[in-house]
Design an enzyme around this catalytic site. Structure first.
Site, PDB file in Angstrom:
ATOM      1  NE  ARG A  20      -4.968 -15.314  17.905  1.00 45.31           N
ATOM      2  CZ  ARG A  20      -4.598 -16.054  18.641  1.00 45.31           C
ATOM      3  NH1 ARG A  20      -3.480 -16.444  18.819  1.00 45.31           N
ATOM      4  NH2 ARG A  20      -5.650 -16.900  19.592  1.00 45.31           N
TER       5      ARG A  20
ATOM      6  NE  ARG B  39       0.238  -9.991  19.255  1.00 45.95           N
ATOM      7  CZ  ARG B  39       0.379 -10.339  20.533  1.00 45.95           C
ATOM      8  NH1 ARG B  39       1.762 -10.087  20.955  1.00 45.95           N
ATOM      9  NH2 ARG B  39      -0.478 -11.165  20.913  1.00 45.95           N
TER      10      ARG B  39
ATOM     11  NE  ARG C  86      -2.834  -3.751  16.543  1.00 47.56           N
ATOM     12  CZ  ARG C  86      -2.806  -2.556  17.593  1.00 47.56           C
ATOM     13  NH1 ARG C  86      -2.712  -1.356  16.962  1.00 47.56           N
ATOM     14  NH2 ARG C  86      -2.742  -2.706  18.672  1.00 47.56           N
TER      15      ARG C  86
ATOM     16  CG  ASP D 185     -12.572  -4.696  19.937  1.00 50.79           C
ATOM     17  OD1 ASP D 185     -11.693  -5.397  20.468  1.00 50.79           O
ATOM     18  OD2 ASP D 185     -12.989  -3.714  20.261  1.00 50.79           O
TER      19      ASP D 185
ATOM     20  CE1 TYR E 233     -10.575 -13.262  27.980  1.00 54.22           C
ATOM     21  CE2 TYR E 233     -12.041 -13.363  26.316  1.00 54.22           C
ATOM     22  CZ  TYR E 233     -10.932 -13.819  26.873  1.00 54.22           C
ATOM     23  OH  TYR E 233     -10.270 -14.746  26.300  1.00 54.22           O
TER      24      TYR E 233
END
Lengths: 317, 317
Positions: free
Chosen positions: A37, A41, A50, A86, A98
């Protein structure tokens, strides 16, 4: 280097092959490092890019993906760039979780209920996902990816029995079929006779990494599943992992991501300990899981620098 | 049995000592079984009793606690009754997590940030919690509890380094100080010379159980931490656990709770496998974590019956 010949046409020459060399099991001058990652963010520039468009538009824009991929490399001397993509097209078993759970869950009990109550249907779904995943991964390499990592984020929820029944067979299958698919696509040379190690770059120019979070119980099996690199989370002690998997795979990991909340001095000490425990070769430094959004980019830089600095010192001693 | 003499005055005679005998390492005719969270929301009668008053009033009412404790025993031939109590007075490290995190979290990153950034303050808080916990546990025994289980629900978030720094010392301390406290309160006989095993009922009439969920990396240390029983979650293979901890502790666990979603026939098979793997002695059957609210009480009954039936058969062969 052999692998360069397998690079898709029109790509610029590789600037830094330390990560790939470590993945293949070759000696390196220092320990390569990247962060799961790392395009994330925690970077203000990531949040800005983003915010400019919705998530799926970002994923479909090569320019936006390229920008997000390169942002962390402008800040830190990382040894690998991770193609922004994604999550819903990347994970496999995880993905089933999920789909069945219909969202996040702390116990995954609804997905697991399905495994216990409908084993045949579960296998059917996993086969469909595998069938979709293999050409996707081959396509990533055709588009320029030089290594592939398969995540299984929920190994700990499965435990040894469910993992060996519902995850391992598909993990093995993905590796085998991706290798075959690469040959078919002319991206990898035809394999040498079986007695030759799969770790030779002539055979595996595009190394595959398997990372099964909380899969401590299956380390031996994962090391034999056809992947060149086995990623570890932070609950596994490096020396014990090496003892269990033997010398034929490269290990990757595994600093507790939360260690980046510590002071830069403390981060340096923890990195030094980690490098000592893993040893200088057949090793790629990383965190034991992804970076969190509230982490300080300066501390990510301190982590990367500490890996480079201490791994060079370690080779001198 | 020696231990009966240490029973607090005025208590009726113990009807079934199989659980205690297994905890002490004595031979038993069958494998005792209980379920974590056996007094829980999966029982309609539990939901009814709980709906009658708010949570803290329930916890403060001996009648309500007694009723909730006994409900699962009216349905199933369980070998232990678990005193219904408030989770916020039972867990220790776990407790720090909730205090610092201010609620649940999937990564516990805020609590862990504290451990990395404020180690001294963290130790101070853990010492305060330990000081509060020890007399609470001694008080539970004085009130009639015949065994104590300490939960560490978040061992997996800690990993080997943080666990050995911030959990193990307190886990050891609780065991030692509770044993001392029981002697002081006249509930346990004065210990024999050190060379005598702590597992003899003369010395440990009130066995202590340690259950550190996802603490696979610390099994050896937990087996040496002063507890008579080590609980296992479902990610640990029974034979490997026994190999690692040696023969001086009783093991407890560890069927995946989600296995209770399977058919009763399948539950029987899974229980049989588990009993074979753990072996007939020094073992208490349980789930690897608590029951979930949506579980079928019939399947809980099937689990309990399968343990009793197969463990008797196992002893005959």
């Amino acid at each position: 280097m052999e692998a360069k010949e397998s690079r898709p046409q029109g790509f610029p020459e590789l600037k830094n092959d330390t990560f790939l060399r470590a993945a293949w099991g070759e000696e390196t001058d220092y320990t390569p490092v990247w962060c799961m990652r790392q395009a994330g963010r925690y970077l203000p520039e990531f949040r800005e890019t983003r915010a400019a468009q919705d998530f799926f538009s970002t994923c479909r824009s090569p320019e936006a993906c390229c920008e997000l991929t390169l942002q962390p490399l402008r800040r830190f001397p990382l040894d690998a760039a991770i193609i922004f993509s994604d999550i819903l097209v990347v994970p496999q078993w995880t993905l089933m979780t999920y789909m069945v759970e219909g969202g996040g869950s702390s116990t995954m009990s609804q997905a697991k209920r399905w495994l216990y109550q409908r084993p045949q249907a579960s296998h059917q779904l996993l086969r469909i996902l595998t069938d979709a995943l293999v050409p996707y991964l081959v396509g990533q390499v055709a588009a320029g990816a030089q290594a592939l990592q398969l995540f299984e984020s929920h190994a700990g929820h499965l435990g040894p029995q469910l993992f060996s029944k519902f995850a391992l067979p598909y993990i093995r299958d993905v590796s085998k079929r991706v290798k075959a698919g690469l040959q078919e696509a002319g991206l990898a040379p035809v394999p040498m006779p079986a007695e030759q190690s799969c770790l030779q770059p002539e055979i595996c120019p595009f190394p595959q990494i398997i990372f099964a979070k909380d899969g401590h119980f299956a380390l031996e099996e994962l090391a034999q599943a056809g992947y060149e690199v086995v990623g570890l989370d932070w609950t596994v002690a490096p020396e014990k992992a090496r003892e269990r998997v033997g010398k034929t795979v490269t290990l990757q990991g595994n600093l507790d991501p939360c260690a980046l909340y510590a002071s830069e001095e403390e981060i340096g000490k923890l990195v030094q300990q980690m490098l000592n425990d893993f040893g200088p070769q057949r090793y790629i430094a990383n965190l034991g899981h992804g970076l969190y959004p509230d982490m300080d980019p300066e501390h990510v830089g301190a982590f990367v620098d500490a890996v480079h600095k201490h791994s060079r010192l370690l080779r001198q001693n």
